[in-house]
Motif scaffolding. Structure first.
Motif, PDB file in Angstrom:
ATOM      1  N   VAL A 115      46.637  30.325  37.274  1.00 36.92           N
ATOM      2  CA  VAL A 115      45.719  31.315  37.846  1.00 36.92           C
ATOM      3  C   VAL A 115      45.973  32.707  37.278  1.00 36.92           C
ATOM      4  CG1 VAL A 115      44.911  32.401  39.972  1.00 36.92           C
ATOM      5  CG2 VAL A 115      45.398  29.958  39.937  1.00 36.92           C
ATOM      6  N   GLN A 116      47.232  33.152  37.285  1.00 34.40           N
ATOM      7  CA  GLN A 116      47.501  34.515  36.818  1.00 34.40           C
ATOM      8  C   GLN A 116      47.174  34.701  35.338  1.00 34.40           C
ATOM      9  OE1 GLN A 116      51.464  34.745  38.607  1.00 34.40           O
ATOM     10  NE2 GLN A 116      50.783  36.601  39.649  1.00 34.40           N
ATOM     11  N   THR A 125      43.380  34.469  34.830  1.00 37.01           N
ATOM     12  CA  THR A 125      42.763  35.763  35.150  1.00 37.01           C
ATOM     13  C   THR A 125      42.990  36.751  34.014  1.00 37.01           C
ATOM     14  OG1 THR A 125      43.091  35.365  37.504  1.00 37.01           O
ATOM     15  CG2 THR A 125      42.716  37.638  36.840  1.00 37.01           C
ATOM     16  N   TYR A 140      36.163  33.667  34.584  1.00 44.49           N
ATOM     17  CA  TYR A 140      37.312  32.845  34.945  1.00 44.49           C
ATOM     18  C   TYR A 140      36.942  31.372  35.064  1.00 44.49           C
ATOM     19  CZ  TYR A 140      41.269  30.833  37.352  1.00 44.49           C
ATOM     20  OH  TYR A 140      42.325  30.022  37.691  1.00 44.49           O
ATOM     21  N   ASP A 141      35.777  31.060  35.603  1.00 41.80           N
ATOM     22  CA  ASP A 141      35.368  29.657  35.748  1.00 41.80           C
ATOM     23  C   ASP A 141      35.263  28.964  34.393  1.00 41.80           C
ATOM     24  OD1 ASP A 141      35.295  29.858  38.515  1.00 41.80           O
ATOM     25  OD2 ASP A 141      33.163  30.367  38.559  1.00 41.80           O
ATOM     26  N   ALA A 173      38.830  28.334  33.213  1.00 42.89           N
ATOM     27  CA  ALA A 173      39.427  27.221  33.955  1.00 42.89           C
ATOM     28  C   ALA A 173      38.955  25.859  33.465  1.00 42.89           C
ATOM     29  CB  ALA A 173      39.137  27.372  35.442  1.00 42.89           C
ATOM     30  N   THR A 180      44.777  41.948  41.103  1.00 42.45           N
ATOM     31  CA  THR A 180      44.325  40.628  41.533  1.00 42.45           C
ATOM     32  C   THR A 180      45.180  40.152  42.693  1.00 42.45           C
ATOM     33  OG1 THR A 180      45.702  39.476  39.899  1.00 42.45           O
ATOM     34  CG2 THR A 180      43.435  40.027  39.237  1.00 42.45           C
ATOM     35  N   GLU A 206      46.669  37.487  43.348  1.00 45.23           N
ATOM     36  CA  GLU A 206      47.851  36.682  43.044  1.00 45.23           C
ATOM     37  C   GLU A 206      49.129  37.515  42.915  1.00 45.23           C
ATOM     38  OE1 GLU A 206      44.305  34.612  42.454  1.00 45.23           O
ATOM     39  OE2 GLU A 206      44.911  36.347  41.262  1.00 45.23           O
TER      40      GLU A 206
END
Length: 155
Positions: free
Chosen positions: A50-51, A54, A64-65, A68, A116, A118
């Motif tokens: 995640v980090q 991002t 981001y999608d 991913a 963010t 996270e």
């Protein structure tokens, strides 16, 4: 600087997924490996999925999608000890973005990255900028050797 709760992350370069996977078999990970020796940047608490996903979105401008969905994003090339030790691939896109980013661009992106969720409000932009500069150096040297980037994770 960074809230590192129960996760150790060493970012390193290797010529292949198979070579990177060997870091999972060495107690202490890639820093402790002597054959093959890996170039390592220790980033406790900055996790690779995640980090860094991002971070890739911020550096490349790609949503981001989309980041991913990349098959190398968060791909485990090795899993040991019931998932307590992993070697995870970083995307070639993040590698290229880090390798090609100027120091001023890395400092610029550190601020929104630090904001963010996270980072739990613990991400200090100036510290994260130094982290990014170190990671970008690893990316540049890896690119010069024709290697890819990985993360050894120990939970």
């Amino acid at each position: 600087m960074i809230r590192a709760v129960g996760i150790l992350c060493d970012y390193f370069s290797a010529p292949t997924d198979e070579a990177a996977a060997t870091a999972a078999d060495v107690p202490g990970g890639p820093r402790a490996a002597s054959d093959p020796g890996f170039e390592v940047v220790e980033l406790k608490g900055i996790e690779p999925v995640v980090q860094l996903g991002t971070l890739e979105a911020l550096l490349t401008g790609v949503d981001y999608d989309v980041v991913a969905e990349n098959p190398r994003q968060g791909h485990a090339v090795a899993v040991r000890h019931d998932g307590e030790v992993l070697v995870i691939s970083l995307t070639d896109e993040l590698h290229a973005a880090l390798a090609g980013a100027s120091e001023s661009r890395l400092r610029e992106v550190a601020t929104p990255w630090s904001e963010t969720e996270e980072f739990w409000g613990q991400g200090e932009p100036s510290v994260l900028a130094e982290v990014l500069i170190e990671l970008a150096g690893l990316a540049r040297r890896a690119a010069a050797r024709g290697e890819r980037l990985y993360c050894w994770v120990c939970v």
